[in-house]
Design a protein around this motif. Structure first.
Motif, PDB file in Angstrom:
ATOM      1  N   ILE A 127       0.866  -1.177   0.000  1.00 56.36           N
ATOM      2  CA  ILE A 127       0.000   0.000   0.000  1.00 56.36           C
ATOM      3  C   ILE A 127       0.899   1.223   0.000  1.00 56.36           C
ATOM      4  N   THR A 128       0.646   2.160  -0.888  1.00 53.62           N
ATOM      5  CA  THR A 128       1.465   3.365  -0.964  1.00 53.62           C
ATOM      6  C   THR A 128       0.628   4.607  -0.703  1.00 53.62           C
ATOM      7  N   CYS A 129       1.293   5.605  -0.179  1.00 54.11           N
ATOM      8  CA  CYS A 129       0.695   6.920   0.021  1.00 54.11           C
ATOM      9  C   CYS A 129       1.829   7.927  -0.020  1.00 54.11           C
ATOM     10  N   GLY A 130       1.855   8.779  -1.046  1.00 58.33           N
ATOM     11  CA  GLY A 130       2.954   9.725  -1.172  1.00 58.33           C
ATOM     12  C   GLY A 130       4.278   8.994  -1.278  1.00 58.33           C
ATOM     13  N   ASP A 131       5.211   9.354  -0.401  1.00 58.20           N
ATOM     14  CA  ASP A 131       6.540   8.734  -0.427  1.00 58.20           C
ATOM     15  C   ASP A 131       6.643   7.507   0.471  1.00 58.20           C
ATOM     16  N   LEU A 132       5.511   7.055   0.998  1.00 63.57           N
ATOM     17  CA  LEU A 132       5.499   5.956   1.956  1.00 63.57           C
ATOM     18  C   LEU A 132       4.937   4.689   1.304  1.00 63.57           C
ATOM     19  N   THR A 133       5.592   3.564   1.584  1.00 65.36           N
ATOM     20  CA  THR A 133       5.126   2.265   1.113  1.00 65.36           C
ATOM     21  C   THR A 133       5.079   1.300   2.283  1.00 65.36           C
ATOM     22  N   PHE A 134       3.950   0.569   2.381  1.00 73.10           N
ATOM     23  CA  PHE A 134       3.791  -0.412   3.463  1.00 73.10           C
ATOM     24  C   PHE A 134       3.620  -1.801   2.858  1.00 73.10           C
ATOM     25  N   SER A 206       9.283  11.830   5.925  1.00 68.58           N
ATOM     26  CA  SER A 206       8.121  11.611   5.070  1.00 68.58           C
ATOM     27  C   SER A 206       7.251  12.857   4.985  1.00 68.58           C
ATOM     28  N   ALA A 207       6.671  13.063   3.798  1.00 69.93           N
ATOM     29  CA  ALA A 207       5.718  14.156   3.609  1.00 69.93           C
ATOM     30  C   ALA A 207       4.300  13.733   3.976  1.00 69.93           C
ATOM     31  N   VAL A 208       4.101  12.439   4.245  1.00 73.83           N
ATOM     32  CA  VAL A 208       2.783  11.937   4.628  1.00 73.83           C
ATOM     33  C   VAL A 208       2.383  12.534   5.968  1.00 73.83           C
ATOM     34  N   ARG A 209       1.128  12.940   6.081  1.00 72.91           N
ATOM     35  CA  ARG A 209       0.650  13.569   7.294  1.00 72.91           C
ATOM     36  C   ARG A 209      -0.583  12.854   7.839  1.00 72.91           C
ATOM     37  N   ILE A 210      -0.641  12.772   9.165  1.00 72.56           N
ATOM     38  CA  ILE A 210      -1.824  12.258   9.856  1.00 72.56           C
ATOM     39  C   ILE A 210      -2.537  13.457  10.467  1.00 72.56           C
ATOM     40  N   HIS A 211      -3.737  13.737   9.993  1.00 73.29           N
ATOM     41  CA  HIS A 211      -4.496  14.878  10.462  1.00 73.29           C
ATOM     42  C   HIS A 211      -5.520  14.446  11.500  1.00 73.29           C
ATOM     43  N   THR A 212      -5.603  15.223  12.575  1.00 69.05           N
ATOM     44  CA  THR A 212      -6.646  15.028  13.571  1.00 69.05           C
ATOM     45  C   THR A 212      -7.796  15.968  13.233  1.00 69.05           C
ATOM     46  N   ASP A 221      -2.939  11.618   4.542  1.00 68.93           N
ATOM     47  CA  ASP A 221      -2.770  12.076   3.152  1.00 68.93           C
ATOM     48  C   ASP A 221      -1.290  12.115   2.814  1.00 68.93           C
ATOM     49  N   GLY A 222      -1.014  12.180   1.545  1.00 71.66           N
ATOM     50  CA  GLY A 222       0.367  12.104   1.071  1.00 71.66           C
ATOM     51  C   GLY A 222       1.168  13.369   1.206  1.00 71.66           C
ATOM     52  N   GLY A 223       0.634  14.365   1.895  1.00 75.32           N
ATOM     53  CA  GLY A 223       1.365  15.598   2.123  1.00 75.32           C
ATOM     54  C   GLY A 223       0.756  16.798   1.469  1.00 75.32           C
TER      55      GLY A 223
END
Length: 230
Positions: A127-134, A206-212, A221-223
């Motif tokens: 699973i990818t999101c922006g520059d992150l891959t899991f 990482s540019a990925v952000r977790i928003h509250t 989101d991917g940033g």
């Protein structure tokens, strides 16, 4: 992701819970059909691992009831009934997979993951999101190709956010995916975990952000940025 184990054998259950937990799943165990019905009534599960020889009801009857009520949770039958006709009856009765006892724990883990990769259950091996891959099999997180060390619960939280990226994950849904019934979680336990995961990702560049999103939950989101919270 969250798994419900319906099994009355204590020794077997202990091994299955340990194996699935080590593989990154949050696991809840009940001993009979009544417990399974109660668990499904209050919690959303990604997969049910179900023994057929329960003390109060045949497991296959449970599956038929669930399908009759349009409960679509994937069901993996785990049983000593290993004849061809038994397997056919189980699959035709509404089960998604069938694993005879005795079994190898790595195979059970692989089958649970495979069920989650089906349409509506998951998004694939990676699973990818922006520059992150899991990597959903290896349970590894990478940012720009570099491995990021995450704890088990940090990984579980990241996975549920990734699987629903671009959508709000309510707080109670995130808690349900990360913590089992027997886990002691205080009022701010999830917030602490979210904060820790943010720091790990930021530390990895990482540019990925977790928003509250206050009053709603969390969104990954991917940033690109999202209004409404931290």
């Amino acid at each position: 992701m969250r798994v419900l184990l319906v099994e009355d054998d204590d020794r077997l259950s202990e091994g299955v819970v340990m194996g699935l937990t080590a593989a990154g799943f949050a696991v809840d165990r009940v001993e009979d059909g009544e417990g399974a019905e109660a668990a499904l009534a209050v919690t959303s599960f990604d997969v049910v691992v179900l023994d057929l020889g329960l003390p109060d009801v045949d497991g296959l009857e449970l599956v038929r009831r669930w399908r009759g009520r349009s409960i679509a949770v994937p069901v993996l039958i785990l049983t000593a009934r290993d004849g061809v006709q038994d397997r056919v009856a189980g699959l035709d009765g509404g089960a998604d997979d069938y694993l005879p006892k005795p079994f190898a724990m790595p195979e059970l883990v692989a089958r649970v993951r495979a069920l989650m990769r089906r349409p509506g259950g998951a998004l694939g091996l990676a699973i990818t999101c922006g520059d992150l891959t899991f990597d959903t099999v290896g349970r590894e997180t990478r940012v720009g190709g570099r491995l990021v060390a995450l704890g088990r619960r940090e990984t579980a939280l990241l996975e549920v956010l990734l699987r629903r990226q671009g959508r709000v994950v309510p707080k109670d849904s995130a808690e349900a995916a990360v913590y089992g019934f027997d886990d002691a979680a205080s009022a701010n336990t999830l917030e602490v975990l979210v904060h820790r995961l943010r720091k790990r990702l930021e530390g990895a560049g990482s540019a990925v952000r977790i928003h509250t999103l206050r009053g709603l939950g969390y969104l990954l989101d991917g940033g690109e940025g999202v209004d409404g919270g931290a």
